[in-house]
Design an enzyme around this catalytic site. Sequence first.
Site, PDB file in Angstrom:
ATOM      1  N   HIS A   1       1.070  -1.185  -0.086  1.00 21.54           N
ATOM      2  CA  HIS A   1       0.014  -0.032   0.196  1.00 21.54           C
ATOM      3  C   HIS A   1       0.706   1.244   0.029  1.00 21.54           C
ATOM      4  CE1 HIS A   1       0.619  -1.129   4.101  1.00 21.54           C
ATOM      5  NE2 HIS A   1       0.896   0.082   4.429  1.00 21.54           N
TER       6      HIS A   1
ATOM      7  N   GLY B   1       0.244  -6.903  -2.979  1.00 26.82           N
ATOM      8  CA  GLY B   1      -0.950  -6.523  -2.539  1.00 26.82           C
ATOM      9  C   GLY B   1      -1.549  -6.906  -1.421  1.00 26.82           C
TER      10      GLY B   1
ATOM     11  N   LEU C   1      -1.383  -8.332   2.139  1.00 21.43           N
ATOM     12  CA  LEU C   1       0.104  -8.309   3.060  1.00 21.43           C
ATOM     13  C   LEU C   1       0.389  -9.628   3.543  1.00 21.43           C
ATOM     14  CD1 LEU C   1      -1.329  -5.432   5.486  1.00 21.43           C
ATOM     15  CD2 LEU C   1       0.593  -5.263   3.544  1.00 21.43           C
TER      16      LEU C   1
ATOM     17  N   ASP D   1       3.819  -3.923   9.443  1.00 21.44           N
ATOM     18  CA  ASP D   1       3.224  -4.764  10.662  1.00 21.44           C
ATOM     19  C   ASP D   1       2.258  -5.799  10.128  1.00 21.44           C
ATOM     20  OD1 ASP D   1       4.360  -3.607  13.238  1.00 21.44           O
ATOM     21  OD2 ASP D   1       3.512  -1.730  12.582  1.00 21.44           O
ATOM     22  N   GLY D   2       1.531  -5.348   9.282  1.00 20.59           N
ATOM     23  CA  GLY D   2       0.487  -6.343   8.450  1.00 20.59           C
ATOM     24  C   GLY D   2       1.118  -7.598   8.130  1.00 20.59           C
TER      25      GLY D   2
ATOM     26  N   ASN E   1       6.453   0.955  13.350  1.00 17.83           N
ATOM     27  CA  ASN E   1       5.915   2.290  13.725  1.00 17.83           C
ATOM     28  C   ASN E   1       4.607   2.492  14.661  1.00 17.83           C
ATOM     29  OD1 ASN E   1       3.635   1.723  12.230  1.00 17.83           O
ATOM     30  ND2 ASN E   1       4.410   2.562  10.337  1.00 17.83           N
TER      31      ASN E   1
ATOM     32  N   ILE F   1       1.704   1.267  14.301  1.00 12.36           N
ATOM     33  CA  ILE F   1       0.519   2.025  13.787  1.00 12.36           C
ATOM     34  C   ILE F   1      -0.057   0.793  12.705  1.00 12.36           C
ATOM     35  CG2 ILE F   1      -0.718   3.897  12.768  1.00 12.36           C
ATOM     36  CD1 ILE F   1      -0.329   4.425  15.446  1.00 12.36           C
TER      37      ILE F   1
ATOM     38  N   HIS G   1      -1.608   6.690   8.282  1.00 12.24           N
ATOM     39  CA  HIS G   1      -1.751   5.606   7.249  1.00 12.24           C
ATOM     40  C   HIS G   1      -2.157   5.893   5.910  1.00 12.24           C
ATOM     41  CE1 HIS G   1      -3.455   1.853   5.282  1.00 12.24           C
ATOM     42  NE2 HIS G   1      -2.067   1.362   6.182  1.00 12.24           N
TER      43      HIS G   1
ATOM     44  N   GLU H   1       1.846 -24.699   3.440  1.00 12.91           N
ATOM     45  CA  GLU H   1       1.314 -24.341   1.975  1.00 12.91           C
ATOM     46  C   GLU H   1       1.212 -22.896   1.710  1.00 12.91           C
ATOM     47  OE1 GLU H   1      -0.309 -28.421   3.198  1.00 12.91           O
ATOM     48  OE2 GLU H   1      -0.348 -26.290   4.131  1.00 12.91           O
TER      49      GLU H   1
ATOM     50  N   PHE I   1      -5.611 -28.348  -0.456  1.00 11.57           N
ATOM     51  CA  PHE I   1      -4.848 -27.474   0.268  1.00 11.57           C
ATOM     52  C   PHE I   1      -4.646 -26.201  -1.009  1.00 11.57           C
ATOM     53  CE2 PHE I   1      -3.634 -31.073   2.733  1.00 11.57           C
ATOM     54  CZ  PHE I   1      -3.925 -30.552   3.947  1.00 11.57           C
TER      55      PHE I   1
END
Length: 675
Positions: free
Chosen positions: A88, A137, A139, A175-176, A205, A207, A279, A424, A450
């Site tokens: 992002h 794209g 995360l 973080d994501g 950060n 956040i 953000h 997987e 799977f």
Amino acid sequence: MFGSIPAHMIPDTELPIPANGPGADVQAMADAIRFLALDSILNAGEGHQGVPLGMAEIAATLYARHLKANPKDPLWPDRDRVVLSNGHGSMLLYALLHLAGYDHVTVDALKSFRKLYSVCAGHPEIEQEAGIEITTGLLGQGIACAVGMAVAEQRLAAEFGAGLVDHRTWAFVGDGCLQEGIGQEAISLAGHLRLGKLTFLWDDNHITDDGDTALSISEDVPERFRAAGWHVQAVDGHDIGAIDVAMRMAMLDPRPSIIACRTVIARGIPRLQGKRGGHSAPLVPGDADEARVARGWHHPPFEVPAAVRADWARAMTRGAAAQAAWTERLATHPQAAAFRRWKAGALPEDWDGIVARLTREVATAEPHPTIAASGEICDALAGHLPETLVLCADLEAPTDHKRSRAAFTSAERAGSYVHCGVREHLMGAMADGIAAHGGLRPINVTYLAFADYERPAMRMAALMGLPALFVFSHDSIGVGSNGPTHQPVEILASFRAMPNMRVFRPADAVETAEAWAIALETRDGPSLLALSKQPAEQVRSPGAANLTRRGAYVLSEPGCRRDLTLIATGTEVGLAMRAQRALAGQGIGAAVVSMPCWELFEAQEPEYREAVLGTAPRIAIEAALSFGWDRWLRPADRFIGMQGFGASARADVLYDHFGLTEASIVATAHGLLGR
């Protein structure tokens, strides 16, 4: 916790010399990133400013002091790979590429950020000639792909030596990325394999989009990395000196590295920095004015001072010099021809002969599971295509795609089989990273049930047009007593709905070999092979033509007129052949059409499709749901298959229970023909 690393910890005699000399103003280089990103987001009217404003110093230090790349030859094989996993924040990458001198990322391109057809898309979309190594794209996908890239580098280095392959993979991480489950899989396997040329630059950060990370996470993230065997450092993410030293120390450590960079999100915008709104809150022109005052950047939008541009240009000469030396080494390297073939993705000159021999070898008279035939093909190809790299999710015995292959391990990089463990999600993304890196052919192997764990990565492979091969076993209710959890009755339909994904469900060993050949010849997208655990009747003899190339074909014509067309895939083709014989004994002429790949059949000319399907009534037979079959069936035609989930019993019991039998086909034919 943060700040400069103590001098006594730095082995001065072993550290590489800073790249562009002491005269470069790296802070000004960072602010150039910051304001190009800010101007582009304001111009677009939307975007995510938190990452580029918060990570500017980290990115500038990497490019100014350490990155090995040549923007004038973006596809140079021995370049460092850069992955923006927190995609992002794409303006961080676009600003970097513009300042570094990539021809595709002009000022006009920055001004077209988030516009239709712009190279500066909302999230990075692969365009390696522009310096965008991979699409990121969702995360976590980015760092998982980066693990694949690091594996590819080590495998290629083992084959061709450090003289031709010696580069690093750097990933900007949010973080994501680390909260997603795929992130932990990436951390775990990378540490296990000791991928020492992989470095994560974590934008720590505190956040996320919802607010402070304390809302949803409380563990010590660096300790997760330490437990997995990573080299962990923590620095002030705005202290260029500390970042520089941490990067140099990471390059000296044999373990994968993470540098936890404590940053302020949206740094430079007084209204938003350090806050949730940093953000992606909408910006107003006053934000840019205040940021310019706060950072002392007294230049109009999209303008970068000549002195700063000169520093960026000097930094990039490091990569150009490295490439010049590399080119000289390649010219005299004894494996230069093989290296060029691997990198080009070219097949051996006698490819057609190789495929013909393999097809004859796997074609047996006795019923044979198509996953077993695939394993035989994979094993035989190891000698002809040593660039194949098999990734398998803890299923070596039931899938049997290792055989004579040695394992790729922390101690042995020349192996062509990676034990991915029960990971997987990671494995699919690693296949993407390996394919995007170039030089190797990733083969992903697990059970079809799977595939849903791998779907995001497979979707990204299709979106990027990457030539990854996803081989799946246990394709239907033929799995048997493991029950409905492992019987993927709906999955074929879902992947047939995916653009640019070729889905193969071969009838026997010959069609399996043909599907392998097509997949390996395809360079503009991924292929999926859905293969059987249960034995498949041998319905084809090896021939000169690869009939699977057309997606569907008439396998067996009736001895007289065509009263009926039986269309089937996979092991059900053998069932259709038995039904044809039974119907012939009752005076009904049925043609059998094998349809191993809908996508290839769809691409044929209408006249061919009409000739194959005919005008007679049709019955489709597949041990899966009917969804999508209306593409090939008319309202009066019939489908014999699954109407819901499977059950737990032996395969033969289940086929009988759900009406996938010769008798059911014959009865349906009589009803359809009114007899």
